[in-house]
Motif scaffolding. Structure first.
Motif, mmCIF file in Angstrom:
data_model
loop_
_atom_site.group_PDB
_atom_site.id
_atom_site.type_symbol
_atom_site.label_atom_id
_atom_site.label_comp_id
_atom_site.label_asym_id
_atom_site.label_seq_id
_atom_site.Cartn_x
_atom_site.Cartn_y
_atom_site.Cartn_z
ATOM 1 N N VAL A 77 -8.191 15.768 -22.084
ATOM 2 C CA VAL A 77 -8.246 14.597 -21.675
ATOM 3 C C VAL A 77 -7.289 14.164 -20.328
ATOM 4 N N THR A 78 -8.393 13.768 -19.170
ATOM 5 C CA THR A 78 -8.077 12.873 -18.174
ATOM 6 C C THR A 78 -8.201 12.072 -17.830
ATOM 7 N N VAL A 79 -7.681 10.484 -18.192
ATOM 8 C CA VAL A 79 -8.661 9.737 -17.587
ATOM 9 C C VAL A 79 -8.256 9.321 -16.079
ATOM 10 N N LEU A 80 -9.578 8.483 -15.749
ATOM 11 C CA LEU A 80 -9.561 8.768 -14.156
ATOM 12 C C LEU A 80 -9.436 7.008 -13.851
ATOM 13 N N SER A 81 -8.812 6.192 -12.703
ATOM 14 C CA SER A 81 -8.878 4.479 -12.588
ATOM 15 C C SER A 81 -9.725 4.091 -11.536
ATOM 16 N N GLY A 82 -10.654 3.731 -11.849
ATOM 17 C CA GLY A 82 -12.077 2.649 -11.260
ATOM 18 C C GLY A 82 -12.607 3.665 -10.024
ATOM 19 N N THR A 83 -13.326 3.065 -9.592
ATOM 20 C CA THR A 83 -14.030 4.114 -8.209
ATOM 21 C C THR A 83 -13.543 4.465 -7.739
ATOM 22 N N GLY A 84 -12.202 4.445 -7.128
ATOM 23 C CA GLY A 84 -11.202 5.035 -6.057
ATOM 24 C C GLY A 84 -11.365 4.336 -4.718
ATOM 25 N N GLU A 85 -11.970 3.310 -4.933
ATOM 26 C CA GLU A 85 -12.320 2.752 -3.371
ATOM 27 C C GLU A 85 -12.463 1.206 -3.930
ATOM 28 N N GLY A 86 -11.469 0.999 -5.203
ATOM 29 C CA GLY A 86 -10.566 -0.377 -5.075
ATOM 30 C C GLY A 86 -11.722 -1.539 -5.222
ATOM 31 N N GLU A 87 -11.625 -1.008 -7.420
ATOM 32 C CA GLU A 87 -12.548 -1.403 -7.945
ATOM 33 C C GLU A 87 -12.215 -0.772 -9.581
ATOM 34 N N THR A 88 -12.304 -1.021 -9.953
ATOM 35 C CA THR A 88 -12.128 -1.692 -11.979
ATOM 36 C C THR A 88 -13.037 -2.217 -12.571
ATOM 37 N N ASP A 89 -13.515 -1.616 -13.629
ATOM 38 C CA ASP A 89 -13.661 -2.457 -14.940
ATOM 39 C C ASP A 89 -13.605 -1.713 -15.995
ATOM 40 N N PRO A 90 -12.142 -2.854 -17.024
ATOM 41 C CA PRO A 90 -12.118 -1.995 -17.996
ATOM 42 C C PRO A 90 -13.235 -1.609 -19.254
ATOM 43 N N GLY A 91 -14.640 -2.057 -19.018
ATOM 44 C CA GLY A 91 -15.416 -2.043 -19.502
ATOM 45 C C GLY A 91 -16.271 -0.316 -19.582
ATOM 46 N N LEU A 92 -15.593 0.227 -18.771
ATOM 47 C CA LEU A 92 -16.480 1.499 -18.409
ATOM 48 C C LEU A 92 -15.382 2.186 -18.502
ATOM 49 N N LEU A 93 -14.749 3.317 -19.449
ATOM 50 C CA LEU A 93 -14.316 4.241 -19.069
ATOM 51 C C LEU A 93 -14.392 5.644 -18.465
ATOM 52 N N LEU A 94 -13.812 6.237 -17.712
ATOM 53 C CA LEU A 94 -14.429 7.436 -16.704
ATOM 54 C C LEU A 94 -13.314 9.105 -16.870
ATOM 55 N N ALA A 95 -13.825 9.914 -17.261
ATOM 56 C CA ALA A 95 -12.363 10.285 -18.332
ATOM 57 C C ALA A 95 -12.905 11.731 -17.500
ATOM 58 N N LEU A 96 -12.526 12.637 -17.599
ATOM 59 C CA LEU A 96 -12.639 14.801 -18.302
ATOM 60 C C LEU A 96 -12.586 14.132 -18.835
ATOM 61 N N ALA A 97 -13.200 15.358 -20.279
ATOM 62 C CA ALA A 97 -12.423 15.819 -20.914
ATOM 63 C C ALA A 97 -13.888 17.215 -21.737
ATOM 64 N N SER A 98 -12.992 17.925 -22.813
ATOM 65 C CA SER A 98 -13.533 19.053 -23.390
ATOM 66 C C SER A 98 -13.503 18.376 -24.946
ATOM 67 N N PHE A 99 -15.253 19.352 -24.981
ATOM 68 C CA PHE A 99 -15.412 18.943 -26.810
ATOM 69 C C PHE A 99 -15.597 20.553 -26.842
ATOM 70 N N GLY A 100 -15.154 21.324 -28.026
ATOM 71 C CA GLY A 100 -15.257 22.839 -28.385
ATOM 72 C C GLY A 100 -14.645 23.203 -27.110
ATOM 73 N N PRO A 101 -15.955 24.358 -26.469
ATOM 74 C CA PRO A 101 -15.861 25.049 -25.277
ATOM 75 C C PRO A 101 -16.036 24.397 -24.163
ATOM 76 N N VAL A 102 -16.954 23.020 -24.272
ATOM 77 C CA VAL A 102 -17.655 22.628 -23.254
ATOM 78 C C VAL A 102 -16.670 21.413 -22.348
ATOM 79 N N SER A 103 -16.561 21.381 -21.137
ATOM 80 C CA SER A 103 -15.903 20.964 -20.140
ATOM 81 C C SER A 103 -16.939 19.680 -19.538
ATOM 82 N N CYS A 104 -16.563 18.777 -19.568
ATOM 83 C CA CYS A 104 -17.449 17.473 -18.662
ATOM 84 C C CYS A 104 -16.985 16.645 -18.097
ATOM 85 N N VAL A 105 -17.610 15.076 -17.959
ATOM 86 C CA VAL A 105 -17.219 14.547 -17.051
ATOM 87 C C VAL A 105 -17.665 12.941 -18.200
ATOM 88 N N VAL A 106 -16.724 12.091 -19.318
ATOM 89 C CA VAL A 106 -16.853 11.205 -19.638
ATOM 90 C C VAL A 106 -16.921 10.246 -18.990
#
Length: 519
Positions: free
Chosen positions: A284-313
């Motif tokens: 799990v790697t949590v990313l921060s915001g849009t990368g363009e100077g905007e965030t919202d605590p109501g939306l989590l952007l992360a990289l993660a793996s579930f079993g053998p499958v990796s995805c953007v969450v």
């Protein structure tokens, strides 16, 4: 200020011992096109700089392994003319980027620079576009590009290839900013406001994803690359556990009324997206915001793996700002995640758990409705596999924006509705007192959604996710792994056609092929 690692020290501390091989060749004494002339003061300064620092330019490049994975490496050396970019440095960087692209290596760029080399003038300035073009060709090849901003990173380097990373981290306490404080003070005759151009402040504002020490960079980069390098072809079919069966929900509580499910979904101790990631996902790697100077605590952007499958969450975070609702900034964060997934051919998992969109003048002025529409249509058009998880509350446009997917999973007590039942009751009956009645009539329960073809799989709760968070999160993770594994490896055109057919036939309407057959 803490002593900072020079380029060679950083290589030793971050990359596998003894694995680094340089790609550099000696630069010309005076690079062609640099604007410098033989016998000039700059020629003498170059010679003196090389003798003093032990470096021949402001950057070193090469290849190495990081936790066993082959990577291309670009590392700035600030002691050499403040890490500034001239013609020779730019050519070295571009050659390294092009070689990494040709070899199929991800790139790690650890930068520290004051910007463009003033001694070489405008031709040096134009090199920033040349480097950026090479980086974008690397990204277009579907290869990860990670940037690590060290102290200090300013000027044109930050405003070009320093800000093009799929993921951007920075050194603790690093000065990171477009306009150097000394230049600002000279031009404005006043100091730059303190605390703005710091790694920590920019992370808080969604400009960079993480603040990471040099000694932690290895583990952070390794975890991110585990996901970013997991292309579709490498992820074919091995769900780690037996799939969760589709069909009607099975639970000790039996067939509960819609209103009971709604009340259970609103329990403050109900597991949310962060619980699922913490308890049941890997890498799990949590990313921060849009990368363009905007965030919202109501939306989590992360990289993660579930079993053998990796995805953007892309997960709506019930712990973030439930009362305030999801704003347009959160939807722009989600769209950043979609772009990342599309570029690196990664599956997308959306997690729906929202009391609704933000209701405010600011949200309207920042294009809330337009962001819902753009999020919705980008998700529908995603070239990679998509899975949606309806985890709890699913209210209104904020929920709809993350709903359309190849497969939709629903927790037993999750629900989906155009408005909160109280709002629907107020519209139809002019009172909120009949909310429970409206919930039952509108078909919001998981059972109803399964019947209507809106969801494909229901994950049971025994009897309530809040009472068995570990077991519930494990079942959710198995369902996600099973559904995504079934999508990976399928023909992309057929998958997209099936997604559109699924949407076309919602509500029992015949698809285009059926209508043609009837005629």
């Amino acid at each position: 200020m803490t002593t900072r690692a020079d380029a060679r020290t950083l290589v030793r501390r971050v990359l596998d011992a003894g694995s680094y091989t340089s790609w550099d060749r000696p630069p010309d004494e005076l690079p062609s096109g640099s604007g410098a002339t033989p016998g000039s003061r700059y020629e003498d300064e170059l010679a003196a700089m090389r003798a003093r620092t032990g470096y021949d330019e402001a950057v070193i490049t090469g290849e190495a392994t990081l936790a066993g994975r082959q990577v291309g490496v670009i590392v700035s050396e600030y002691s050499f003319f403040a890490g500034s970019i001239g013609v020779a440095a730019a050519e070295r960087i571009v050659r390294a980027v092009e070689r990494a692209t040709a070899e199929g290596f991800p790139l790690l760029a650890a930068l520290a620079s004051g910007g463009v080399r003033m001694q070489e003038g405008t031709i040096a300035f134009a090199q920033l576009a040349k480097i950026s073009a090479a980086v974008m060709r690397h990204r277009a090849a579907g290869l990860p590009y990670l940037t690590y901003l060290r102290h200090p990173t300013t000027g044109g380097v930050l405003a070009s290839f320093g800000s093009l990373g799929h993921i951007t981290a920075a050194e603790p306490g690093a000065l990171v900013g477009f306009l150097g404080p000394r230049v600002y003070e000279a031009l404005r005759d006043e100091p730059f406001p303190p605390g703005v151009q710091t790694a920590e402040n920019l992370h808080a504002h969604g400009v960079i994803d993480a603040v990471v020490s040099v000694d932690d960079l290895r583990d952070v980069a390794d975890r991110a690359l585990e996901v970013l390098c997991a292309r579709e072809a490498a992820q074919r079919g091995h769900p780690g556990d037996a799939p969760v069966e589709s069909g009607h929900p099975r639970s000790a509580g039996g067939h509960v009324p819609a209103w009971e499910s709604i009340e259970r979904s609103r329990r403050p101790d109900r597991p949310g997206v962060r619980d699922v990631l913490r308890r049941s996902a890997g890498n799990v790697t949590v990313l921060s915001g849009t990368g363009e100077g905007e965030t919202d605590p109501g939306l989590l952007l992360a990289l993660a793996s579930f079993g053998p499958v990796s995805c953007v969450v892309l997960g709506q975070d019930r712990a973030g700002r439930r009362a305030a609702g999801l704003g347009p900034g959160g939807l722009r964060v989600a769209r950043r995640g979609m772009r990342l997934a599309a570029e690196l051919a990664l599956p997308v998992l959306t997690v729906i758990d929202t009391a609704g969109a933000a209701l405010s003048a600011a949200a309207e002025e920042r294009a809330l409705a337009g962001e819902i529409a753009r999020c919705l249509t980008e998700l529908i058009s995603m070239p990679t596999p998509t899975t949606s998880l309806l985890l709890g509350e699913g209210t209104g446009g904020a929920a709809l924006a993350l709903l359309p997917a190849d497969r939709v999973i629903c927790a037993e007590h999750a629900w989906l509705s155009p408005l909160p039942p109280e709002g629907a009751s107020a519209i139809v009956h002019r009172t909120t007192d009949r909310a429970a009645e409206m919930a039952g009539a509108q078909g919001v329960r998981s059972r109803d959604l399964l019947r209507d073809g809106i969801v494909d799989v229901v994950v049971p709760e025994w009897p309530d996710a809040a009472d068995e968070p570990q077991e519930f999160c494990a079942r959710v993770a198995r369902a996600v792994a099973s559904e995504m594994s079934g999508l990976i490896g399928a023909d992309a055109h057929r998958r997209l056609a099936a997604r559109h057919e699924r949407l076309r036939t919602l509500g029992g309407a015949p698809g285009p092929s059926d209508e043609h057959a009837e005629r």
